[in-house]
Design an enzyme around this catalytic site. Structure first.
Site, PDB file in Angstrom:
ATOM      1  N   ASP A 196       0.825  -1.205   0.000  1.00 29.49           N
ATOM      2  CA  ASP A 196       0.000   0.000   0.000  1.00 29.49           C
ATOM      3  C   ASP A 196       0.857   1.252   0.000  1.00 29.49           C
ATOM      4  OD1 ASP A 196       0.604   0.145   2.795  1.00 29.49           O
ATOM      5  OD2 ASP A 196      -0.993  -1.326   3.086  1.00 29.49           O
ATOM      6  N   LYS A 255      -4.104   2.752   0.204  1.00 28.78           N
ATOM      7  CA  LYS A 255      -5.213   3.363   0.919  1.00 28.78           C
ATOM      8  C   LYS A 255      -4.834   4.793   1.213  1.00 28.78           C
ATOM      9  CE  LYS A 255      -6.011  -0.692   3.593  1.00 28.78           C
ATOM     10  NZ  LYS A 255      -5.981  -1.082   4.967  1.00 28.78           N
ATOM     11  N   MET A 294      -1.682   8.752  12.799  1.00 29.49           N
ATOM     12  CA  MET A 294      -2.809   9.265  11.999  1.00 29.49           C
ATOM     13  C   MET A 294      -3.481  10.437  12.688  1.00 29.49           C
ATOM     14  SD  MET A 294      -4.491   5.659  10.781  1.00 29.49           S
ATOM     15  CE  MET A 294      -4.093   4.661  12.204  1.00 29.49           C
TER      16      MET A 294
HETATM   17  N1  SAH Z   1       1.755   0.086  10.587  1.00 31.37           N
HETATM   18  C1  SAH Z   1       2.308   1.430  10.565  1.00 31.37           C
HETATM   19  C2  SAH Z   1       1.275   2.466  10.897  1.00 31.37           C
HETATM   20  C3  SAH Z   1       0.173   2.584   9.902  1.00 31.37           C
HETATM   21  S1  SAH Z   1      -0.993   3.812  10.316  1.00 31.37           S
HETATM   22  C4  SAH Z   1       3.489   1.498  11.537  1.00 31.37           C
HETATM   23  O1  SAH Z   1       3.706   0.581  12.304  1.00 31.37           O
HETATM   24  O2  SAH Z   1       4.234   2.486  11.469  1.00 31.37           O
HETATM   25  C5  SAH Z   1      -0.459   5.178   9.366  1.00 31.37           C
HETATM   26  C6  SAH Z   1       0.122   6.249  10.245  1.00 31.37           C
HETATM   27  O3  SAH Z   1       1.396   5.861  10.687  1.00 31.37           O
HETATM   28  C7  SAH Z   1       0.353   7.569   9.557  1.00 31.37           C
HETATM   29  O4  SAH Z   1      -0.835   8.343   9.528  1.00 31.37           O
HETATM   30  C8  SAH Z   1       1.396   8.207  10.437  1.00 31.37           C
HETATM   31  O5  SAH Z   1       0.825   8.735  11.602  1.00 31.37           O
HETATM   32  C9  SAH Z   1       2.199   7.010  10.845  1.00 31.37           C
HETATM   33  N2  SAH Z   1       3.403   6.831  10.001  1.00 31.37           N
HETATM   34  C10 SAH Z   1       3.666   5.819   9.171  1.00 31.37           C
HETATM   35  N3  SAH Z   1       4.883   5.963   8.597  1.00 31.37           N
HETATM   36  C11 SAH Z   1       5.386   7.106   9.090  1.00 31.37           C
HETATM   37  C12 SAH Z   1       6.606   7.809   8.915  1.00 31.37           C
HETATM   38  N4  SAH Z   1       7.554   7.356   8.096  1.00 31.37           N
HETATM   39  N5  SAH Z   1       6.786   8.962   9.603  1.00 31.37           N
HETATM   40  C13 SAH Z   1       5.834   9.427  10.446  1.00 31.37           C
HETATM   41  N6  SAH Z   1       4.689   8.805  10.653  1.00 31.37           N
HETATM   42  C14 SAH Z   1       4.450   7.666   9.986  1.00 31.37           C
END
Ligand code: SAH
Length: 440
Positions: free
Chosen positions: A227, A249, A362
């Site tokens: 995704d 998404k 998020m």
């Molecule tokens: N499974 C992922 C999270 C998915 S939810 C994890 O473990 O990181 C998606 C949210 O994750 C985004 O809205 C943001 O808040 C955060 N996120 C994901 N990658 C990021 C990054 N490189 N830097 C900052 N926030 C991030």
């Protein structure tokens, strides 16, 4: 990619080597081992190019090297002049050899010294007898094809053979036993492989923050289902010919429904494929990995979860913010600012309690509601905070302040990349302040 890599068959072909000296001799040696016939000369003349496959120049006068380069390129003959990238039509890479296995490294001509350093690293990790494992493959190639005509089954078998007993025996120099083990394994092999799904955490987006297990599985996958959060750098680590399916998404713009993703994973596995379901960060942290695992279990599909570096950890590390800190933050809470029906359904009383760090995923869009909830529950409005965008990648940006200032500034500041909010006393301290606090 600036240059396209390829390996040339030179057995019985003529190669022109212009120049004589130490460097020229060094160049000639691997050409001879590849079976080439060397035509050596010190002075260039056009007939030297007749019937040759390749031209090299070294240790010859400048004018001769220029003449060779120009004439060869005019006739479409690949030419390399040692240490003169501007005169070359191909690059001669740094090479690691293990019998028939050849690894070639190029920096696109930009930094040959770096290529040689990389070669040393690769030399160190490639077992000396890895070529024997390749020889095993060659010896059984026809038999394997005959028994396992379908590519996925053949690939699955060879992956097991090249990582199992036959390979280990070959690496130990026990070729006969290795061959016997290979033959036994082939006879008892399943002709149709069972598919499997790997729910793999791709980390925050930097390829070198992948786990070694994720890297291996990406290299072996038949299909990759990914995704939006998975960066190009991570996808580049996948097997070149793996099929890629984007089920991206965007918030409030789900391009494929979760149910359909679940069904897709089940279907691909039942077709016998090795499926990597690649997710940003960790699959079990706000990644809906739990739902996918449940769907796979319901369908009786074998699966495995591979953890990844979740955004909070990557962001904190690169910003230099400790998530727990002795005497300051005794706990760490991961929360989501994502809303169900536009409402933030969080236990604000618990989140507002001091002595902990909050990592809000998020949270950009829902920041005002989050702040209102936390303030109402008694969190001080000047609680230290940091907003981190694209954490753990070279594009990381950090906005520091407190709950109030960040809430005010974030909408202007964000560029739309994934961002995470860190909140709590530990967020405030710089490394210098920590050094002072812990000096006693
Ligand atoms: N499974 C992922 C999270 C998915 S939810 C994890 O473990 O990181 C998606 C949210 O994750 C985004 O809205 C943001 O808040 C955060 N996120 C994901 N990658 C990021 C990054 N490189 N830097 C900052 N926030 C991030």
């Amino acid at each position: 990619m600036r240059h396209y890599p390829a390996f040339l068959k030179l057995d019985g072909r003529t190669v022109l080597l212009l120049g004589s000296g130490e460097v020229a001799e060094r160049k000639a040696e691997p050409l001879k081992r590849a079976g080439a016939i060397i035509r050596q000369a010190d002075v260039f003349s056009p007939e030297l190019l007749d019937g040759i496959a390749l031209a090299l120049g070294a240790d010859a006068p400048e004018a001769e090297l220029h003449a060779l380069s120009e004439a060869a390129q005019a006739r479409g003959i690949p030419v390399n002049i040692v240490d003169r990238p501007e005169l070359c039509s191909f690059i001669s890479p740094a090479v690691i050899e293990r019998d028939d296995i050849t690894v070639a490294v190029s920096t696109g001509g930009a930094a040959p010294v770096l290529a040689r350093m990389l070669r040393q690293k690769i030399e160190a990790v490639l077992p000396p007898l890895i070529g024997r494992v390749a020889a095993l493959g060659a010896r059984f190639q026809a038999a394997v094809r005959a028994r396992l005509p379908a590519l996925p089954a053949r690939r699955a078998f060879l992956e097991r053979a090249f990582s199992g007993a036959p390979a280990e025996l070959a690496l130990a120099g026990r070729q006969e036993e290795a061959e016997a083990a290979f033959a036994t394994m082939l006879e008892s092999s399943e002709t149709r492989p069972a598919g499997m799904v790997f729910l793999v955490g791709g980390g925050p987006g930097a390829a070198d923050l992948l786990t070694l297990r994720a890297l291996r599985l990406l290299g072996e996958a038949d299909v990759i289902v990914h995704d939006r959060l998975v960066g190009e750098a991570v996808l580049d680590m996948a097997r070149r010919d793996a099929e890629r399916i984007y089920v991206g998404k965007l918030r409030a713009n789900h391009c494929m429904k979760q149910q359909d993703i679940n069904a897709l994973l089940v279907r691909l596995a039942l077709e016998g494929k090795r499926v990597v379901r690649l997710k940003g960060g960790d699959p079990f942290v706000f990644g809906r990995g739990g739902e996918e695992a449940a769907a796979l279990a319901r369908a009786g599909v074998a699966h495995e979860v591979v953890p990844g570096v979740t955004a909070a950890l990557a962001c904190a590390a690169q910003a230099g913010i400790p998530l727990t800190l002795r005497g300051v933050a005794r706990g760490l809470t991961f929360v989501t600012g994502h809303t169900q029906d536009g409402r933030l359904d969080l236990d604000f009383e618990a989140l507002a309690r001091p002595g902990q760090t909050l990592a809000v995923y998020m949270g950009v869009v829902t920041l005002p509601a989050l702040r209102a909830g936390l303030l109402a529950a008694g969190m001080p409005s000047d609680t230290p905070a940091a907003m981190i965008e694209r954490g753990g990648t070279p594009q990381q940006r950090t906005l520091r302040g407190n709950l109030t200032s960040i809430s005010n500034e974030a909408p202007e500041w964000t560029t739309g990349g994934p961002a995470l909010l860190l909140l709590g006393e530990a967020v405030a301290m710089t490394a210098g302040e920590r050094a002072l606090a812990y000096a006693a």
